[in-house]
Design an enzyme around this catalytic site. Structure first.
Site, PDB file in Angstrom:
ATOM      1  CG  ASP A 154      34.380  24.264 -69.084  1.00  0.00           C
ATOM      2  OD1 ASP A 154      34.378  25.261 -68.577  1.00  0.00           O
ATOM      3  OD2 ASP A 154      35.340  23.572 -69.007  1.00  0.00           O
ATOM      4  CG  MET A 208      27.187  16.266 -70.878  1.00  0.00           C
ATOM      5  SD  MET A 208      27.187  14.681 -69.952  1.00  0.00           S
ATOM      6  CE  MET A 208      26.685  13.799 -71.638  1.00  0.00           C
ATOM      7  CG  HIS A 231      36.155  18.760 -69.841  1.00  0.00           C
ATOM      8  ND1 HIS A 231      34.945  18.944 -69.813  1.00  0.00           N
ATOM      9  CD2 HIS A 231      36.977  19.925 -69.697  1.00  0.00           C
ATOM     10  CE1 HIS A 231      34.739  20.233 -69.769  1.00  0.00           C
ATOM     11  NE2 HIS A 231      35.827  20.827 -69.556  1.00  0.00           N
ATOM     12  CB  SER A 244      33.790  17.913 -72.825  1.00  0.00           C
ATOM     13  OG  SER A 244      33.734  17.031 -71.803  1.00  0.00           O
ATOM     14  CB  THR A 245      31.472  14.028 -74.467  1.00  0.00           C
ATOM     15  OG1 THR A 245      31.359  14.206 -73.087  1.00  0.00           O
ATOM     16  CG2 THR A 245      31.168  12.612 -74.616  1.00  0.00           C
TER      17      THR A 245
END
Length: 384
Positions: A326, A323, A228, A201-202
């Site tokens: 998940d 972050m 993401h 993600s991030t």
């Protein structure tokens, strides 16, 4: 002590709205505003903020140019705000290549399910990036050192991306208490594999580029990737990776059969699952509303659950920077069926959320620096 924030945007309305949201958190303090990239560069020098929020499109100097100049003179974590258009996606990816750590949609309603969650998610993202300010400064210094070595004619490894610093990766990991030295690469376990699966993600776009560009054209397994990212970004991101990598990288399409040596990126705003058998696995793409159980679209948990249904334990699954948590549930299921689970370490993660979730739960067998992930994959999966 609060983190100081500089807000950069040519819209006074957006600056005011963002300032109101951020200042609701006692850990954040908006100390200045800038209307364009020129002002941003000067404000960063004079105010020395801990983190900067930056618009992509601005008059006099755009956000990408401002990011480059800031990273050259006064490195600081930068969060880009972008429009969800094809051009916005390309510009945002350019900003990440230039040194920005992360991006968010300018449409705040795309961030979370409701206004309260949206504001909280925004504040958490800004605070998380602010905590990387020391890392950013040291990484930028290392990048300058490598650039200087190249200019002097010394032979050095490729360092095209801002986060390709190696000097930061020999420190003890705060949560595990051990460090894995740069270049350390264990011997293969001898396990059989049929698939490589990656969730992130991030900070993921830069991390994925670091890993995938190091894989050879003859990589013998298909790869599934869940990042993401908004739907308007994934196609452009997949194309950029494909242009840079030796393997093929594409945005996954509904109904296509997976082939070795191809990486399939889950489309943003949808869910990607697998079906069929190991030798003839198919990709399924479906529309999916965000729910309390699975906030993310795409979701690492949903994809990894289906990966287990098709490939059982013949999988190497890796959770990179991001972050939240998940991927934890999906990795638990994979582990029960005999899959290997690895996680990026804290020092090299932009946000140590997703990797920490699988590491703290003792799901991840190894905690790796991003600089070691690719070569460890090749060793473990016995790729020459």
């Amino acid at each position: 002590m609060a983190y100081n924030v500089l807000v950069v945007d040519d819209s006074s309305f957006f600056r005011r709205r963002l300032k109101e949201i951020l200042n609701q958190d006692p850990k954040l303090n908006v100390i200045g505003e800038a209307r364009n990239g020129l002002e941003a560069v000067e404000q960063v020098k004079s105010l020395k903020p801990d983190v900067v929020t930056m618009d992509v499109e601005m008059p006099l100097m755009d956000g990408i140019t401002a990011v480059k100049k800031i990273m050259q003179s006064t490195p600081v974590p930068i969060l880009m705000f972008s429009s969800l258009t094809h051009d916005g996606a390309q510009a945002t990816l350019d900003a990440l290549d230039s040194g920005a750590l992360d991006f968010l949609s300018k449409r705040f309603e795309d961030i979370a399910l409701n206004k309260q969650e949206m504001n909280l998610a925004l504040r958490e993202r800004v605070a998380a990036l602010a905590r990387k300010r020391t890392y950013v400064r040291r990484a930028a210094a290392e990048s300058k050192r490598l650039t200087g070595s190249a200019a002097s004619g010394k032979k050095i490894p490729s360092a095209g991306l801002f986060m390709r610093s190696t000097s930061l990766l020999n420190e003890p990991n705060a949560s595990t208490g051990f460090s894995q030295q740069v270049g350390e690469c264990r011997k293969t376990s001898g396990k059989k594999y049929s698939l490589l699966a990656i969730g992130t993600s991030t900070g993921g776009p830069v991390a994925l580029q670091k890993v995938l560009t190091a894989l050879p054209a003859n990589f013998p397994y298909p790869i599934v990737i869940v990042q993401h990212m908004p739907g308007t970004f994934t196609k452009a991101f997949a194309q950029r990776l494909n242009d840079l990598c030796k393997i093929k990288v594409k945005e996954a399409e509904n109904g296509e059969r997976m082939i070795p040596g191809c990486a399939y990126l889950a489309p943003g705003g949808k869910q990607m699952t697998l079906s069929g058998r190991v030798q003839s696995a198919n990709i399924n793409i479906s529309a999916s509303e965000k729910t309390q159980s699975f906030t993310y679209t795409p979701s690492v948990d949903i994809t990894f659950d289906s990966v287990c249904n098709v490939f059982s334990g013949d999988v190497l699954a890796i959770i990179l920077t991001g972050m939240g948590a998940d991927g934890k549930i999906g990795c638990q299921k994979l582990l029960k069926h005999g899959a290997k689970i690895w996680a990026q370490d804290e020092d090299s993660s932009v946000v140590y959320g997703m990797p920490q979730a699988v590491t703290a739960a003792k799901i991840a067998e190894r905690s790796l620096s991003i600089n070691d992930v690719a070569k460890s994959i090749l060793t473990e999966m016995q790729v020459k």
